[in-house]
Enzyme design. Structure first.
Site, PDB file in Angstrom:
ATOM      1  N   TYR A 277      34.707  52.247  41.111  1.00 63.05           N
ATOM      2  CA  TYR A 277      35.635  51.261  40.521  1.00 63.05           C
ATOM      3  C   TYR A 277      36.120  51.732  39.155  1.00 63.05           C
ATOM      4  O   TYR A 277      37.323  51.832  38.901  1.00 63.05           O
ATOM      5  CB  TYR A 277      34.948  49.893  40.391  1.00 63.05           C
ATOM      6  CG  TYR A 277      35.681  48.940  39.469  1.00 63.05           C
ATOM      7  CD1 TYR A 277      36.947  48.465  39.797  1.00 63.05           C
ATOM      8  CD2 TYR A 277      35.109  48.521  38.259  1.00 63.05           C
ATOM      9  CE1 TYR A 277      37.636  47.594  38.938  1.00 63.05           C
ATOM     10  CE2 TYR A 277      35.782  47.660  37.403  1.00 63.05           C
ATOM     11  CZ  TYR A 277      37.044  47.203  37.746  1.00 63.05           C
ATOM     12  OH  TYR A 277      37.726  46.339  36.900  1.00 63.05           O
TER      13      TYR A 277
ATOM     14  N   ASP B  43      36.554  47.429  30.288  1.00 61.27           N
ATOM     15  CA  ASP B  43      35.689  48.212  29.379  1.00 61.27           C
ATOM     16  C   ASP B  43      34.836  49.224  30.150  1.00 61.27           C
ATOM     17  O   ASP B  43      34.261  50.142  29.558  1.00 61.27           O
ATOM     18  CB  ASP B  43      34.783  47.281  28.555  1.00 61.27           C
ATOM     19  CG  ASP B  43      33.852  46.400  29.383  1.00 61.27           C
ATOM     20  OD1 ASP B  43      33.944  46.406  30.639  1.00 61.27           O
ATOM     21  OD2 ASP B  43      33.027  45.679  28.774  1.00 61.27           O
TER      22      ASP B  43
HETATM   23  P1  NAD Z   1      40.363  39.949  41.674  1.00 63.55           P
HETATM   24  O1  NAD Z   1      39.679  40.902  42.593  1.00 63.55           O
HETATM   25  O2  NAD Z   1      39.884  38.550  41.564  1.00 63.55           O
HETATM   26  O3  NAD Z   1      41.915  39.861  42.072  1.00 63.55           O
HETATM   27  C1  NAD Z   1      42.683  40.996  42.408  1.00 63.55           C
HETATM   28  C2  NAD Z   1      44.008  40.513  42.990  1.00 63.55           C
HETATM   29  O4  NAD Z   1      44.794  41.683  43.312  1.00 63.55           O
HETATM   30  C3  NAD Z   1      43.853  39.720  44.290  1.00 63.55           C
HETATM   31  O5  NAD Z   1      44.707  38.594  44.275  1.00 63.55           O
HETATM   32  C4  NAD Z   1      44.290  40.708  45.368  1.00 63.55           C
HETATM   33  O6  NAD Z   1      44.861  40.078  46.521  1.00 63.55           O
HETATM   34  C5  NAD Z   1      45.321  41.537  44.615  1.00 63.55           C
HETATM   35  N1  NAD Z   1      45.477  42.879  45.193  1.00 63.55           N
HETATM   36  C6  NAD Z   1      44.496  43.754  45.533  1.00 63.55           C
HETATM   37  N2  NAD Z   1      45.024  44.875  46.056  1.00 63.55           N
HETATM   38  C7  NAD Z   1      46.379  44.711  46.022  1.00 63.55           C
HETATM   39  C8  NAD Z   1      47.478  45.525  46.393  1.00 63.55           C
HETATM   40  N3  NAD Z   1      47.279  46.740  46.938  1.00 63.55           N
HETATM   41  N4  NAD Z   1      48.739  45.061  46.206  1.00 63.55           N
HETATM   42  C9  NAD Z   1      48.945  43.817  45.678  1.00 63.55           C
HETATM   43  N5  NAD Z   1      47.943  43.006  45.320  1.00 63.55           N
HETATM   44  C10 NAD Z   1      46.670  43.442  45.479  1.00 63.55           C
HETATM   45  O7  NAD Z   1      40.370  40.677  40.264  1.00 63.55           O
HETATM   46  P2  NAD Z   1      40.258  40.051  38.795  1.00 63.55           P
HETATM   47  O8  NAD Z   1      38.832  39.869  38.458  1.00 63.55           O
HETATM   48  O9  NAD Z   1      41.197  38.921  38.679  1.00 63.55           O
HETATM   49  O10 NAD Z   1      40.787  41.278  37.934  1.00 63.55           O
HETATM   50  C11 NAD Z   1      42.183  41.431  37.665  1.00 63.55           C
HETATM   51  C12 NAD Z   1      42.391  42.703  36.852  1.00 63.55           C
HETATM   52  O11 NAD Z   1      41.647  42.638  35.645  1.00 63.55           O
HETATM   53  C13 NAD Z   1      41.907  43.968  37.581  1.00 63.55           C
HETATM   54  O12 NAD Z   1      42.833  45.003  37.320  1.00 63.55           O
HETATM   55  C14 NAD Z   1      40.557  44.267  36.938  1.00 63.55           C
HETATM   56  O13 NAD Z   1      40.283  45.653  36.958  1.00 63.55           O
HETATM   57  C15 NAD Z   1      40.788  43.774  35.523  1.00 63.55           C
HETATM   58  N6  NAD Z   1      39.593  43.315  34.816  1.00 63.55           N
HETATM   59  C16 NAD Z   1      38.738  42.403  35.398  1.00 63.55           C
HETATM   60  C17 NAD Z   1      37.638  41.958  34.679  1.00 63.55           C
HETATM   61  C18 NAD Z   1      36.688  40.929  35.265  1.00 63.55           C
HETATM   62  O14 NAD Z   1      35.663  40.636  34.640  1.00 63.55           O
HETATM   63  N7  NAD Z   1      36.984  40.331  36.405  1.00 63.55           N
HETATM   64  C19 NAD Z   1      37.381  42.433  33.393  1.00 63.55           C
HETATM   65  C20 NAD Z   1      38.280  43.363  32.831  1.00 63.55           C
HETATM   66  C21 NAD Z   1      39.384  43.780  33.548  1.00 63.55           C
END
Ligand code: NAD
Ligand code: TYD
Length: 360
Positions: free
Chosen positions: A158, A133
């Site tokens: 970000y 969001d």
């Molecule tokens: P996180 O940071 O916990 O996990 C990210 C994962 O991506 C990790 O396992 C990392 O090793 C992997 N990664 C990073 N760079 C990489 C690359 N170049 N190639 C392959 N793998 C790679 O993130 P999260 O909180 O689990 O979020 C996951 C997705 O959801 C993201 O796209 C984030 O933008 C989105 N999101 C997160 C939230 C939240 O509250 N955490 C809310 C909405 C959307």
């Protein structure tokens, strides 16, 4: 089978575990294992042949192309990203590399693969992009929540990098008719959340007797969704979402950061009381995040109306489960709080002393 990127991170690992608990379709989990990716999040799947872990970088189009040719998935669910706003302020370059260039590389590999499919396999293929969001920017106190047509106005490196990736995904539908879907979700919380984000950081610092750092006045508002509900929304969009469409996902659960921290302290006071006093006494206000968005709120009526999805947890039920999970999994917390984590805490909080000079 399906390919998941970033399935060793917080949301991705919850998604993979839930997916395999609910059906028998295999998952190829493609993850670079950055500081945020952790194979211990997937320990329960260690001997499960339906989970195939492949270490790799989404910026590597050739590697991805070979992976798709080998496993011939029916869908890609794209979680991989750099995800922490504060880190994006310190090191924006990594966010552009993974979130923008990496998503582009993945789209290119997926397009080449999908173009080579035919018939039903081509028609049924889906590329589901997981977004946030935060791309919509910030709201005033009386503004209506973000809906799918709200103009993008990202404010942090970000959110700008995620916005760029959303635009690329959109363009692949309009230009190439690739069957893509995008979800924009609010703040998640739950098990396996890396303890640099607000909720797990507060739980971990509270129990360690450390300061609980609240940025600025703590009156910034976020909408919180239990991670299992986000995962059920993603499954629903993958199953029934209309290609080219965007779905906002949220918990109808706006709270100020200060209220979140108070709630965590109060529940910890009952589940894991201190020898004397309340965890609230550990709260300190520290220097605010630059460009800090004041309020996020999600209008999730479209996914409810069109796909029949609703969150199962309230904040009260989800946060209790989450705190209990952290109390029951202290070894996991200890393991991830080493190396990179310690240097990050030093970098992010060293200059954020409160007025009393307490270090967070
Ligand atoms: P996180 O940071 O916990 O996990 C990210 C994962 O991506 C990790 O396992 C990392 O090793 C992997 N990664 C990073 N760079 C990489 C690359 N170049 N190639 C392959 N793998 C790679 O993130 P999260 O909180 O689990 O979020 C996951 C997705 O959801 C993201 O796209 C984030 O933008 C989105 N999101 C997160 C939230 C939240 O509250 N955490 C809310 C909405 C959307
Ligand atoms: P965070 O969990 O980093 O998620 P996001 O920035 O993606 O919303 O932060 C949630 C809110 O908590 C955000 O408004 C910043 C605030 N915050 C603090 O007040 N103190 C902290 O130590 C952290 C990490 C975050």
């Amino acid at each position: 089978m399906i390919v998941v990127t970033g399935g060793a991170g917080f949301i991705g690992s919850n998604f993979v575990r839930d997916w395999l608990a609910l059906n028998d379709e295999s998952v190829i989990n493609f993850d670079k294992l950055t500081y945020a990716g952790n194979l211990s999040n997937l320990a329960s799947l260690e001997h499960d042949p339906r989970h195939i872990f492949v270490r790799g970088d989404i910026c590597d189009t050739d590697r991805l192309s070979r992976l798709l040719a080998e496993y011939k998935p029916r869908a890609i669910v794209h979680f991989a990203a750099e995800s922490h706003v504060d880190r994006s302020i310190h090191s924006p370059g990594e966010f552009i590399a993974t979130n923008v260039n990496g998503t582009f590389s993945l789209l290119e590999a997926a397009r080449a693969y999908w173009s080579g499919l035919s018939g039903e396999r081509k028609a049924d293929f889906r590329f589901l992009h997981i977004s946030t969001d935060e791309v919509y920017g910030t709201l005033g106190p009386q503004d209506p929540p973000f809906h799918e047509m709200t103009p993008y106005a990202p404010n942090s490196p970000y959110s700008a990098s995620k916005a760029a990736s959303d635009h690329l995904v959109r363009a692949y539908f309009h230009t190439y008719a690739m069957p893509v879907l995008t979800t924009n979700c609010s703040n998640n919380y739950g098990p396996f959340h890396f303890p640099e984000k607000l909720i797990p950081l507060i739980i971990s610092n509270a129990r360690a007797g450390k300061a609980l750092p609240v940025y600025g006045d703590g009156l910034q508002v976020r909408d919180w969704l239990y991670v299992g509900d986000h995962c059920s929304a993603i499954r629903r969009v993958l199953e029934a979402g209309c290609p080219g469409e965007v779905y906002n996902v949220g918990g109808w659960n706006e709270m100020t950061n200060l209220d979140v921290v108070y709630t965590l302290c109060d529940i910890l006071d009952t589940l894991d009381p201190k020898a004397s006093g309340s965890y609230r006494e550990q709260i300190i206000h520290v220097q605010d995040r630059p460009g800090h968005d004041r309020r996020y709120a999600i209008d999730a009526r479209k996914i409810e109306r069109e796909l029949g999805w609703k969150p199962a947890e309230t904040f009260e039920t989800g946060i209790r489960k989450t705190i209990q999970w952290y109390l029951d999994n202290q070894a996991w917390v200890r393991d991830v709080q080493s190396g990179d984590y310690l240097s990050w805490v030093q970098k992010n909080y060293a200059e954020r002393n409160d007025t009393k000079g307490t270090t967070a």
